[in-house]
Design a protein around this motif. Structure first.
Motif, PDB file in Angstrom:
ATOM      1  N   LEU A 117      -6.678 -18.657  35.331  1.00 40.00           N
ATOM      2  CA  LEU A 117      -7.570 -17.960  34.415  1.00 40.00           C
ATOM      3  C   LEU A 117      -7.304 -16.456  34.480  1.00 40.00           C
ATOM      4  O   LEU A 117      -7.126 -15.906  35.567  1.00 40.00           O
ATOM      5  CB  LEU A 117      -9.037 -18.225  34.759  1.00 40.00           C
ATOM      6  N   VAL A 118      -7.312 -15.801  33.300  1.00 40.69           N
ATOM      7  CA  VAL A 118      -7.112 -14.364  33.245  1.00 40.69           C
ATOM      8  C   VAL A 118      -8.267 -13.676  33.970  1.00 40.69           C
ATOM      9  O   VAL A 118      -9.439 -14.017  33.787  1.00 40.69           O
ATOM     10  CB  VAL A 118      -7.036 -13.869  31.784  1.00 40.69           C
TER      11      VAL A 118
ATOM     12  N   ALA B 251      -6.012 -15.514  38.102  1.00 41.68           N
ATOM     13  CA  ALA B 251      -6.252 -16.283  39.321  1.00 41.68           C
ATOM     14  C   ALA B 251      -5.538 -17.617  39.176  1.00 41.68           C
ATOM     15  O   ALA B 251      -5.723 -18.329  38.183  1.00 41.68           O
ATOM     16  CB  ALA B 251      -7.751 -16.493  39.521  1.00 41.68           C
ATOM     17  N   VAL B 252      -4.727 -17.949  40.170  1.00 38.41           N
ATOM     18  CA  VAL B 252      -3.849 -19.123  40.070  1.00 38.41           C
ATOM     19  C   VAL B 252      -4.547 -20.366  40.587  1.00 38.41           C
ATOM     20  O   VAL B 252      -5.229 -20.330  41.634  1.00 38.41           O
ATOM     21  CB  VAL B 252      -2.550 -18.882  40.858  1.00 38.41           C
ATOM     22  N   ASN B 253      -4.371 -21.449  39.884  1.00 36.40           N
ATOM     23  CA  ASN B 253      -4.828 -22.759  40.334  1.00 36.40           C
ATOM     24  C   ASN B 253      -3.955 -23.178  41.520  1.00 36.40           C
ATOM     25  O   ASN B 253      -2.745 -23.351  41.361  1.00 36.40           O
ATOM     26  CB  ASN B 253      -4.691 -23.757  39.180  1.00 36.40           C
ATOM     27  N   PRO B 254      -4.542 -23.344  42.742  1.00 39.26           N
ATOM     28  CA  PRO B 254      -3.719 -23.652  43.931  1.00 39.26           C
ATOM     29  C   PRO B 254      -2.901 -24.930  43.802  1.00 39.26           C
ATOM     30  O   PRO B 254      -1.887 -25.098  44.472  1.00 39.26           O
ATOM     31  CB  PRO B 254      -4.755 -23.773  45.055  1.00 39.26           C
ATOM     32  N   SER B 255      -3.327 -25.838  42.931  1.00 43.72           N
ATOM     33  CA  SER B 255      -2.600 -27.100  42.780  1.00 43.72           C
ATOM     34  C   SER B 255      -1.497 -27.007  41.723  1.00 43.72           C
ATOM     35  O   SER B 255      -0.784 -27.980  41.475  1.00 43.72           O
ATOM     36  CB  SER B 255      -3.564 -28.225  42.406  1.00 43.72           C
ATOM     37  N   ALA B 256      -1.366 -25.829  41.081  1.00 47.99           N
ATOM     38  CA  ALA B 256      -0.335 -25.659  40.042  1.00 47.99           C
ATOM     39  C   ALA B 256       0.174 -24.221  40.077  1.00 47.99           C
ATOM     40  O   ALA B 256      -0.019 -23.451  39.137  1.00 47.99           O
ATOM     41  CB  ALA B 256      -0.898 -26.001  38.668  1.00 47.99           C
TER      42      ALA B 256
ATOM     43  N   ASP C 181      -9.117 -18.779  50.356  1.00 46.32           N
ATOM     44  CA  ASP C 181      -7.756 -18.434  49.952  1.00 46.32           C
ATOM     45  C   ASP C 181      -7.729 -18.103  48.463  1.00 46.32           C
ATOM     46  O   ASP C 181      -8.320 -18.829  47.638  1.00 46.32           O
ATOM     47  CB  ASP C 181      -6.796 -19.599  50.210  1.00 46.32           C
ATOM     48  N   VAL C 182      -7.047 -17.027  48.102  1.00 47.44           N
ATOM     49  CA  VAL C 182      -6.938 -16.611  46.704  1.00 47.44           C
ATOM     50  C   VAL C 182      -5.465 -16.361  46.369  1.00 47.44           C
ATOM     51  O   VAL C 182      -4.758 -15.682  47.127  1.00 47.44           O
ATOM     52  CB  VAL C 182      -7.757 -15.335  46.421  1.00 47.44           C
TER      53      VAL C 182
END
Length: 528
Positions: A6-7, A19-24, A81-82
């Motif tokens: 998401l931006v 913000a990055v999706n940890p699974s992708a 975690d981010v």
């Protein structure tokens, strides 16, 4: 499409963070899409990915403290975690084309991996050349738009052993074999004389010996060819140009032309020794008289020395059928300059460029006769320079640079393009490099070379410099009008034969040792 985040934070028309999706988690250099405030799909390229934990941002925590408390609160820490990524906006995608983005990226909008079909359509070119495959997505082929590559000119830049020759070989194969294109490859070391196409044959290759009809040169070109310095030998050049125009007026050609130059130089030496007058014909064919005295003896003697030396070393260059007549349309024409020094190479190439451009202009404008002088001008031409820094060195404005500049400015209107190949970008002429709009940049590790290439190209950003430094052998960043998006490519391996490969010194050393052992065994057998 796969959602990757998401931006978040501040976004603009040129970049955004998400913000990055940890699974992708997207890879560095991956293409992503997001919506702008007008609801348009914007494509960008991932330029930075960072990972941190909100609970342990404090640098004051010691290693012992973290080890002691990690197990106790591992789950809580993991939840904090981010992963944050930054993307550089390339443009808005509409109907398979990319246009400038004019509206900021919408905050909180979802970020997706660019669809494979979208990228395939953007990197596909109906009448192009397949260069290789995307490094980030090996299933996607990358083709170059040959019209833009040729008419907007290009440069292939890399360190030694980075894959330049393989890249040239790939382009030449498809331009000649698939598009029936005409390529004139300036080969200073004779590396492409043994070139074979990917089908294993040499059909379509034409090795052109460097041959000049001296009577077709301009007087100053002839003076440079034989080695008379342009700036430091003004008197020598004056006398030589007068002799040259006189011999041309007499109608001499080929080797006889140069022999006649020597005869007149000898005659004028005798005239100068006795202080007398010498007749000559000027550039317009008007008969004139020059007074010669002992002050001219040294200049005339040097002329005789230069021309005699040239004849001894390069007699084969003088031909009644020069290289222009031997260049064929629809062929790879390898102009073999091996055996010449760099100064003479530049004179030969300036002569070639001048006649190719002037001939092509006159042919397109309907003037008859030029196709007999150079048959290749009946079709568009691509001239490729191996070791481009030899012909267009930095800070020098020689005749080659002059004609390269004219082709760069006028070539697209008449169908003649340039390709510059070099392992020493910072030694290339600034104007020439800046006019090569498409750049295929393989690995460049030297910071000064990187900065020089960036300075010569508006499309190369700080982000792309990082890409260039991290490339492996055979990998390249491509920017410019021949591709719709800047892209990192694994260039396909050429299946034919070409020059430029490194010699396997270990194999040759060991091979030599094995030969010696075989000889020794044979001698021992004979002794028995």
């Amino acid at each position: 499409m796969q959602s990757v985040g998401l931006v978040m934070g501040k976004s603009s028309i040129t970049d955004f963070s998400f913000a990055v999706n940890p699974s992708a988690i997207p890879k560095f250099g991956e293409y992503v899409t997001a919506m702008n405030r007008d609801g348009e799909e914007v494509i960008g390229i991932v330029r930075e990915i960072s990972n941190f934990n909100r609970m342990i941002l404090d640098e004051g925590f010691s290693f012992e403290y973290l080890v002691k408390n990690l197990d106790f609160s591992r789950k809580l820490i993991e939840k904090n975690d981010v992963i944050v990524a930054t993307a550089t906006v390339i443009g808005v995608v509409r109907n398979g084309e990319v246009y400038p983005n004019r509206t900021p990226i919408k905050p909180n909008s979802e970020v997706f991996l660019a669809d494979d079909d979208m990228l395939s359509s953007l990197f596909k070119c109906e009448r192009g050349v397949e260069l290789g495959r995307m490094i980030a997505r090996p299933d996607i082929s990358v083709s170059l738009d040959i019209k833009h590559l040729v008419l907007r000119h290009f440069a292939i830049l890399s360190v030694t052993g980075g894959g330049k020759s393989n890249t040239v070989a790939v382009l030449v194969n498809d331009i000649v074999r698939k598009l029936n294109g005409t390529v004139v490859l300036i080969d200073p070391h004779g590396e492409y004389v043994g070139y074979t196409f990917e089908d294993g044959s040499e059909r379509g290759k034409n090795v052109v010996p460097a041959g000049i009809r001296p009577e077709r040169l301009e007087p100053w070109e002839f003076a440079s060819l034989v080695g008379v310095d342009r700036e430091k030998a003004a008197v020598q050049r004056m006398h030589l140009e007068r002799i040259f125009t006189t011999v041309r007026h007499e109608g001499k050609v080929g080797r006889e032309f140069v022999e006649r130059v020597l005869d007149i130089a000898e005659d004028w030496i005798n005239v100068a020794a006795g202080k007398g007058e010498a007749e000559y014909y000027d550039f317009n064919g008007v008969k004139r008289v020059a007074t010669l005295d002992r002050q001219d003896l040294n200049a005339l003697a040097r002329i005789k020395e230069y021309v005699s030396s040239f004849m001894r070393r390069y007699e084969d260059l003088l031909s009644q059928n020069d290289m222009l007549a031997n260049i064929k349309p629809g062929y790879l024409n390898v102009v073999n300059l091996s055996g010449f020094d760099e100064g003479q190479m530049r004179v030969v190439v300036a002569y070639l460029l001048r006649n190719l451009l002037v001939g092509r202009i006159n042919y397109v404008r309907g003037k008859k006769g030029w196709e007999k002088v150079c048959p290749a001008i009946v079709k568009p031409l691509l001239v490729v320079f191996e070791e481009g820094h030899i012909f267009a060195p930095k800070g020098v404005n020689n005749d080659v640079v002059t004609w390269m500049g004219r082709i760069a400015r006028e070539g697209r209107k008449f169908g003649i393009g340039l390709g510059i190949v070099s392992q020493r970008p910072k030694r290339l002429n600034d104007d020439v490099l800046s006019q090569c709009n498409t750049k295929i940049i393989l690995r460049i590790t030297e910071p000064n070379d990187q900065r020089y290439v960036q300075h010569a190209s508006e499309q190369i950003s700080e982000d792309l410099l990082k890409d260039i430094a991290s490339l492996g052998v055979g990998e390249a960043v491509v920017v410019g009008p021949a591709v719709k998006l800047p892209v990192a490519v694994k260039i396909r391996k050429f299946a034919g034969n070409y020059g430029g490969r490194d010699i396997d010194v270990v194999e040759e050393w060991l091979g030599g040792e094995e030969e010696e052992q075989k000889k020794q065994v044979t001698l021992e057998d004979l002794a028995v």
